[in-house]
Scaffold this active site. Sequence first.
Site: not given
Lengths: 424, 424
Positions: B273, B299, B415
């Site tokens: 960010e 793995h 938003k």
Amino acid sequence: MENKQDCMVNFSLHFSHTHSQSECDGVFNGILQERESKKSGYYDLPFKSCALQEARAYIKENEQFLDSLSYLVIIGIGGSSLGLKAIDGMLEHLPCRNALKLVFLEHTDPLHIVKALQGVALHNALFIVISKSGTTIETSSLLKYVLERYKVLESAESKRHLLAITDKDSPLEAWAKSVKVKYFEIMPNVGGRFSILSAVGLVPLAILGFDIEALLQGAAKMTQGFFERKEEHILYKALTYAKQREHIPMNVLFSYSSLFRQFNAWYVQLWGESLGKINVNGEKVGLTPIALIGSIDQHSFLQLIVQGVRDKSVTFLSLNPAHSLKPSIPDIRIPYLESTDFVNNQSFATLLHNQRLATMQTIENEGITTDCIEVMGLCEESVGILIAYFELLTSCVGNIFEIDTYNQPGVEFGKVRLKKLFES
Amino acid sequence: MENKQDCMVNFSLHFSHTHSQSECDGVFNGILQERESKKSGYYDLPFKSCALQEARAYIKENEQFLDSLSYLVIIGIGGSSLGLKAIDGMLEHLPCRNALKLVFLEHTDPLHIVKALQGVALHNALFIVISKSGTTIETSSLLKYVLERYKVLESAESKRHLLAITDKDSPLEAWAKSVKVKYFEIMPNVGGRFSILSAVGLVPLAILGFDIEALLQGAAKMTQGFFERKEEHILYKALTYAKQREHIPMNVLFSYSSLFRQFNAWYVQLWGESLGKINVNGEKVGLTPIALIGSIDQHSFLQLIVQGVRDKSVTFLSLNPAHSLKPSIPDIRIPYLESTDFVNNQSFATLLHNQRLATMQTIENEGITTDCIEVMGLCEESVGILIAYFELLTSCVGNIFEIDTYNQPGVEFGKVRLKKLFES
């Protein structure tokens, strides 16, 4: 936009593509050949009833014994644990799931081992060691630890508390036979990360109470549809991802429910370990998987996707909001925080659904390659569809990359060095 | 190779670099200017005693009340929860940590909300709402839910069960004042992901029993050392990462202990960010964080690093194996699995340590940019060092990128769309 409507899972590609019919045919024929040549046995797993019947027979014979247990402890790592974790994570809330606590012994981290085994005793636990060979260092070390700590091999009765799931003719099978521990076989041409629909997944899932027949049916439906060319969207997506690999090297799976947390981890292994290879031309290729949980990771990773370098595609995975109608956001006005009141009286599921939509629109608006998978109802069958979908997609990209999708030679280098470190 | 030996944390760069003194000075002076201009207030947090004293005073005044509780419930997301999770994850095993169960309410996922609040009642819980503004939709919605479900505002006594941590003069502070809920302030120039050493972290960490003074001391030591030019390795690493961003766009943090799982998530937000931005020249820049846990992810992800495209650098984060001497791998010979006996009688911590070494050697051998951070003892002070290190490194790269490291404009787009979706 390609849409594949289904009563269980909807797939939609939100990008245009210009792949020719012959390109699609090329990939399809490659996969068909892989299946027919038995290069990988995973294509056939949904249609095989052998592991299913063995799992059912075991449960029938051991009903009372299994009812007396509190813990199911899996000793296994990577492909031997990730698929089971993924499916239990998605379906744990189903009423058929019994109360067995599922514990994973995979990490050599000492703090983790001690924590994981709290409360576990021989009389209340069934241990299952899962390994293609048995010689994976984490698995063998933890098996030794369990054998000593719980005296598992002391008697015929104590041996009932251990099962092995391993390749036909593997060292682990030879050992299980020699000490009379019950075992189930994996076909050697089914690689670890493609093995969840073999005994590796079916045996523990059946013990946990899940309907493994429905799981196989879901996978069979997707696989059969693919081979009948009813799932062309998989070919389109694979071709798009493979062709743009140089400037879009990362593929984000943005899953909007905490139920998908372990599924994300399964995807990361499947995608990363299958596709990160040296191809037939000696070229290093690969696509890097990144797995996020929405809405949480909107607050950690979204900024980078939206304003950072255009090097990622995004797949949204979501649940239909009708899946959980409660709880709701109360109709409370908090003074000074009135700007948040537009969600009052809505269910949290609707909020999460709209957060996914808003994020998807934002990302699409930036011209980022986006597609969407919406699970209408989370159950064994839809999970089977999801698994087969991601496996087939991975095989298609691997085919275009001209790599061996099913091996992992790079992991071996470290194993050799590890042994040397102990010997020096 | 640059080595920075310390009794607490060792940093070593396993790559050569050719950065000139003037390049290093340029970045250093940029950071100095950020600090002096108060562009971000995080640089000063380790040296401020205000939040520390407020947290201590609160605990002293409420000792009996706090002793009566079983749950500490944090209502907050992103920068308001990740740092606290990271530190508690690393230090939860310390004897000073009290028995309070730490619960996070952050996800709008309905299934998660129901699960998280099992057992939580008003009388046994302290809720802390943490938000810079209070208008983050997840936080405000979950606050409403808690206010209604637990009748928190009914009396002066019930209000003791809620605290707010928020920006000076924010809407949330105005509300807390108006309803007489106790609050702690964050300085507005301290961004969420750089806020862990403000009241955001210090208040809950003190309530959990941790030595927050030692945490600040660790961070102060690292910060002071940086500004006295004793931590040049940070400048070298930042310059290397920033300069090679086009062909090495991903930075892997490979942490060898399950204790680092939440720290990994904190790193992902901080790095992703902060650095994924449009720079002063209008160019999209960024570095993608990838966080792994060893040995487990050997793995799942190692194959891609070793044989896939050379587009990743790797930082190893590990604990000194003396940190946990038990348990050990028993000296058992399992017939047919003899090839694994080279680890018999060794502690699991030694195995994990050597797995990290073997993986590191494998990766270095491939010519991949590698560095290593070894924590000698995990305690408040070493955690303070780690936090300040990663924050300073992030600021340095942001400075070279010519971006605003501290904002997140890309998150705002979604938003606006979310509000529209509810209004339509």
